[in-house]
Design an enzyme around this catalytic site. Sequence first.
Site, PDB file in Angstrom:
ATOM      1  N   HIS A 109       1.064  -1.180   0.170  1.00 26.39           N
ATOM      2  CA  HIS A 109      -0.012   0.534  -0.373  1.00 26.39           C
ATOM      3  C   HIS A 109       1.047   1.067  -0.009  1.00 26.39           C
ATOM      4  O   HIS A 109       1.822   1.331   0.360  1.00 26.39           O
ATOM      5  CB  HIS A 109      -0.820   0.429   1.437  1.00 26.39           C
ATOM      6  CG  HIS A 109       0.228  -0.031   2.606  1.00 26.39           C
ATOM      7  ND1 HIS A 109       0.869  -1.015   2.761  1.00 26.39           N
ATOM      8  CD2 HIS A 109       0.386   1.455   3.200  1.00 26.39           C
ATOM      9  CE1 HIS A 109       0.915  -0.456   4.480  1.00 26.39           C
ATOM     10  NE2 HIS A 109       1.065   0.787   4.625  1.00 26.39           N
ATOM     11  N   ASP A 111       0.913   5.277   2.069  1.00 19.45           N
ATOM     12  CA  ASP A 111      -0.269   5.313   3.221  1.00 19.45           C
ATOM     13  C   ASP A 111      -1.875   6.700   2.232  1.00 19.45           C
ATOM     14  O   ASP A 111      -1.113   7.377   1.942  1.00 19.45           O
ATOM     15  CB  ASP A 111       0.310   6.134   4.154  1.00 19.45           C
ATOM     16  CG  ASP A 111       1.613   4.782   5.160  1.00 19.45           C
ATOM     17  OD1 ASP A 111       0.860   4.280   4.593  1.00 19.45           O
ATOM     18  OD2 ASP A 111       2.789   5.214   4.457  1.00 19.45           O
ATOM     19  N   HIS A 260       4.254  -0.173   0.054  1.00 19.52           N
ATOM     20  CA  HIS A 260       5.276  -0.668   1.288  1.00 19.52           C
ATOM     21  C   HIS A 260       4.857  -1.699   1.493  1.00 19.52           C
ATOM     22  O   HIS A 260       3.294  -1.663   1.638  1.00 19.52           O
ATOM     23  CB  HIS A 260       5.926   0.487   2.311  1.00 19.52           C
ATOM     24  CG  HIS A 260       4.845   1.371   3.087  1.00 19.52           C
ATOM     25  ND1 HIS A 260       4.438   2.425   2.739  1.00 19.52           N
ATOM     26  CD2 HIS A 260       4.431   1.070   3.598  1.00 19.52           C
ATOM     27  CE1 HIS A 260       3.317   2.558   3.011  1.00 19.52           C
ATOM     28  NE2 HIS A 260       3.675   2.113   4.554  1.00 19.52           N
ATOM     29  N   ARG A 275       5.755   7.387  14.547  1.00 19.06           N
ATOM     30  CA  ARG A 275       6.080   7.464  13.844  1.00 19.06           C
ATOM     31  C   ARG A 275       5.228   8.278  13.190  1.00 19.06           C
ATOM     32  O   ARG A 275       4.149   8.937  13.638  1.00 19.06           O
ATOM     33  CB  ARG A 275       5.353   5.999  12.202  1.00 19.06           C
ATOM     34  CG  ARG A 275       4.271   6.563  11.333  1.00 19.06           C
ATOM     35  CD  ARG A 275       3.312   5.345  10.894  1.00 19.06           C
ATOM     36  NE  ARG A 275       2.960   5.027   9.622  1.00 19.06           N
ATOM     37  CZ  ARG A 275       2.448   5.816   8.600  1.00 19.06           C
ATOM     38  NH1 ARG A 275       2.166   7.411   9.133  1.00 19.06           N
ATOM     39  NH2 ARG A 275       2.796   5.929   7.449  1.00 19.06           N
TER      40      ARG A 275
HETATM   41  C1  OGA Z   1       3.404   2.234   8.152  1.00 17.50           C
HETATM   42  C2  OGA Z   1       3.371   0.935   7.995  1.00 17.50           C
HETATM   43  C3  OGA Z   1       4.513  -0.830   8.190  1.00 17.50           C
HETATM   44  C4  OGA Z   1       5.793  -1.253   9.007  1.00 17.50           C
HETATM   45  O1  OGA Z   1       3.724   3.346   8.775  1.00 17.50           O
HETATM   46  O2  OGA Z   1       2.980   2.890   7.618  1.00 17.50           O
HETATM   47  O3  OGA Z   1       3.273   0.355   6.528  1.00 17.50           O
HETATM   48  O4  OGA Z   1       6.665  -1.711   9.135  1.00 17.50           O
HETATM   49  N1  OGA Z   1       4.431   0.153   8.635  1.00 17.50           N
HETATM   50  O5  OGA Z   1       5.356  -1.377  10.671  1.00 17.50           O
HETATM   51 MN    MN Z   2       1.784   2.480   5.678  1.00 21.28          MN
END
Ligand code: OGA
Ligand code: MN
Length: 287
Positions: A109, A111, A260, A275
Amino acid sequence: MSHITVTPLSPALGAEVSGIDLHRPIDIQAFSEIRSAWDQYLVLRFRGQQLSDPQLLALSRQFGELDPPGPNPYGKPFLSDFPEINVISNVKVDGQPIGNLGDGEAAWHCDMTYIDNPPRAALLHALELPQGGGDTYWSNMYLAYETLPTELKNKLAGRRVIHDATYNSAGIMRKGMKEINDPREAPGARHPLVIRHPDTDRPALFLGRRRNSYIIGMDLSESESLLDALWEHATRPEFTFRQEWQLHDLVLWDNRCTLHRRDAFDAVARRIMHRTQIKGTALVPGV
Ligand code: OGA
Ligand code: MN
């Protein structure tokens, strides 16, 4: 004089940046080197940066205005003192999750593309990690576009896609949504299928997420088979970089020209990531 060292991490995308301390404001020279490395490699990894929440916020703000997390399933920010920070974690305290995405696989995906102005970037900081599993992968959507067979490329010009708001990447329904049986009726933003990247001016495939996706104006079956072919192509291993996390890694990625995904990991292990994300703009067609 150069301050930083940039080392590619895979042939497709991703680079390690060393020789910089992210606890302090980045000076103008180093910042411009980081910016150009970022445009070139799309995903930057900085190792050994143990950042407090205020330090993560201060660092993130150097890349632009922060974009608060989307609503989580519990209706209030995970960190009440730092609502701009999102928590990605499987840990539960008193039966309540302290973060999003659990311990399962997170499907490919980018974000929050279900909104009109999706975030331009995200920063993900590893605070607690399982022994194994939970690796994260990014895929290069400039490369995916450039390498499409011509007969596929020809079908994309002028097309827009519905980016479903119903489910997150762990397959969990977002708050206030209801199940969708026909992708043509999915709620969420409509974006060009190929965008022109606002910083580099290069065309990139912009897919968002596969579930409930629909190419506007096509028969549903034609849209489904074209999307299947595009996703198959866009996530080929040779377009990807695999991040095997170490404690206190900080990864910065461009959310307009990469996808990702994340591997599942042991449910009894603990994984905690903090994050942030940076506000983006509307996206314009690249073809
Ligand atoms: C995000 C995600 C993946 C992870 O933070 O948007 O998809 O590795 N994280 O935690
Ligand atoms: Mn993500």
